[in-house]
Write an enzyme that holds these catalytic residues in place. Structure first.
Site, PDB file in Angstrom:
ATOM      1  CB  THR A 176      11.225  88.310 -44.642  1.00 41.17           C
ATOM      2  OG1 THR A 176      11.915  89.319 -44.189  1.00 41.17           O
ATOM      3  CG2 THR A 176      12.086  87.592 -45.855  1.00 41.17           C
ATOM      4  CG  HIS A 198       9.085  87.407 -55.305  1.00 39.88           C
ATOM      5  ND1 HIS A 198       8.988  88.145 -56.234  1.00 39.88           N
ATOM      6  CD2 HIS A 198      10.144  87.872 -54.571  1.00 39.88           C
ATOM      7  CE1 HIS A 198       9.656  89.273 -55.946  1.00 39.88           C
ATOM      8  NE2 HIS A 198      10.298  89.018 -54.776  1.00 39.88           N
ATOM      9  CD  GLU A 237      11.453  86.527 -50.755  1.00 43.70           C
ATOM     10  OE1 GLU A 237      11.281  85.997 -51.692  1.00 43.70           O
ATOM     11  OE2 GLU A 237      12.276  87.207 -50.622  1.00 43.70           O
ATOM     12  CG  HIS A 281      11.314  93.107 -56.558  1.00 45.13           C
ATOM     13  ND1 HIS A 281      12.742  92.389 -56.891  1.00 45.13           N
ATOM     14  CD2 HIS A 281      11.264  92.623 -55.204  1.00 45.13           C
ATOM     15  CE1 HIS A 281      12.931  91.601 -55.934  1.00 45.13           C
ATOM     16  NE2 HIS A 281      12.019  91.607 -55.018  1.00 45.13           N
ATOM     17  CG  LEU A 307      16.497  90.051 -45.551  1.00 44.59           C
ATOM     18  CD1 LEU A 307      15.582  90.796 -45.372  1.00 44.59           C
ATOM     19  CD2 LEU A 307      17.224  89.729 -44.340  1.00 44.59           C
ATOM     20  N   GLY A 308      15.644  85.975 -47.786  1.00 47.16           N
ATOM     21  CA  GLY A 308      14.828  85.028 -48.090  1.00 47.16           C
ATOM     22  C   GLY A 308      14.651  84.989 -49.733  1.00 47.16           C
ATOM     23  CD1 TRP A 344      13.029  97.015 -59.789  1.00 54.15           C
ATOM     24  CD2 TRP A 344      12.511  97.254 -57.476  1.00 54.15           C
ATOM     25  NE1 TRP A 344      13.741  96.232 -59.203  1.00 54.15           N
ATOM     26  CE2 TRP A 344      13.258  96.269 -57.742  1.00 54.15           C
ATOM     27  CE3 TRP A 344      11.937  97.873 -56.265  1.00 54.15           C
ATOM     28  CZ2 TRP A 344      13.723  95.703 -56.469  1.00 54.15           C
ATOM     29  CZ3 TRP A 344      12.303  96.948 -55.286  1.00 54.15           C
ATOM     30  CH2 TRP A 344      13.131  96.045 -55.347  1.00 54.15           C
TER      31      TRP A 344
END
Length: 241
Positions: A220, A227, A224, A233, A183-184, A235
């Site tokens: 999305t 990030h 991103e 993420h 997705l990205g 987890w």
């Protein structure tokens, strides 16, 4: 950083299958294996962030930070050349999510309520180019490339069918194109300035136009950009099952 993390965590549920559809961590692992210095730089950035938080623990509020964004639209056909309205719809989602004015904030799980907050980060269209000329903040580039991939740095180069990145120390560069397999994806801080930005598939961008269910809520890009702001993420990107 906690404020930004909670946005990232809460929106994960809206970003279905992120572990398989977000390419940021996979790409980072490849780059870090090629150059261990960028991992050290990323760690240094995180260390400095934590030091700043510790040294400013009594600071209740700071001025809202506004990040100028340049949107690079790479298109081979009219469908991929998305409208200004679709781009603005994505900008609106970013501002709502990072300022906690998104309508679904009422769905925040009780465990996260003590942390949920306005991140005091806003996004606007860039108004001046690196050469200090006026700009709309939206750059449209026709390309002969049918689709780009996670490992395809051509997206950041005008001589290879993409569009040259603007100074990443002054702008957030967001690329919209036909993107295969994910997705990205986004860069993490500490990497190469030549590919410091966010790349989103044109069908998963914004809330109207080519945005396609279930990725039609603009999350999305929110994911991103998380990030891009140095978030892993939820987890931790370990294989925890």
């Amino acid at each position: 950083m906690k404020k930004i993390f909670i946005i990232f965590a809460l929106l994960y549920s809206s970003y279905l299958g992120a572990q398989n559809r977000c390419g940021a961590s996979e790409l980072w692992e490849i780059k870090a294996a090629e150059n261990h210095l960028i991992s050290l730089e990323k760690k240094n950035i995180e260390t400095n962030i934590q030091k700043w938080i510790s040294n400013n623990s009594r600071l209740k509020s700071i001025s809202n930070i506004t990040i100028p964004v340049v949107f690079h639209v790479l298109y081979k056909n009219d469908t991929e050349n998305i409208s200004d309205e679709q781009i603005i719809s994505q900008l609106d989602v970013l501002n709502a999510d990072f300022n906690r004015t998104n309508l679904d904030a009422i769905n925040t799980e009780s465990d996260f309520l003590p942390l949920a907050a306005d991140c005091e980060i806003s996004f606007c269209l860039a108004q001046r180019t690196p050469e200090n000329n006026p700009t709309s903040g939206i750059i449209r580039t026709e390309t002969s490339i049918t689709s780009f991939t996670l490992y395809d740095n051509r997206v950041f180069s005008s001589t290879e069918g993409g569009d040259d990145i603007w100074d990443p120390s002054q702008y957030l560069n967001i690329y919209i194109c036909d993107l295969e397999n994910v997705l990205g994806f986004a860069s993490f801080p500490g990497g190469n300035p030549a590919d410091d930005g966010v790349v989103i598939d044109f069908e998963n961008f914004g809330t109207l136009g080519t945005a396609t269910s279930p990725y039609h809520k603009g999350r999305t890009a929110t994911h991103e950009v998380g990030h891009w702001l140095n978030l892993l993420h939820i987890w931790g990107d370990d294989n925890c099952g």
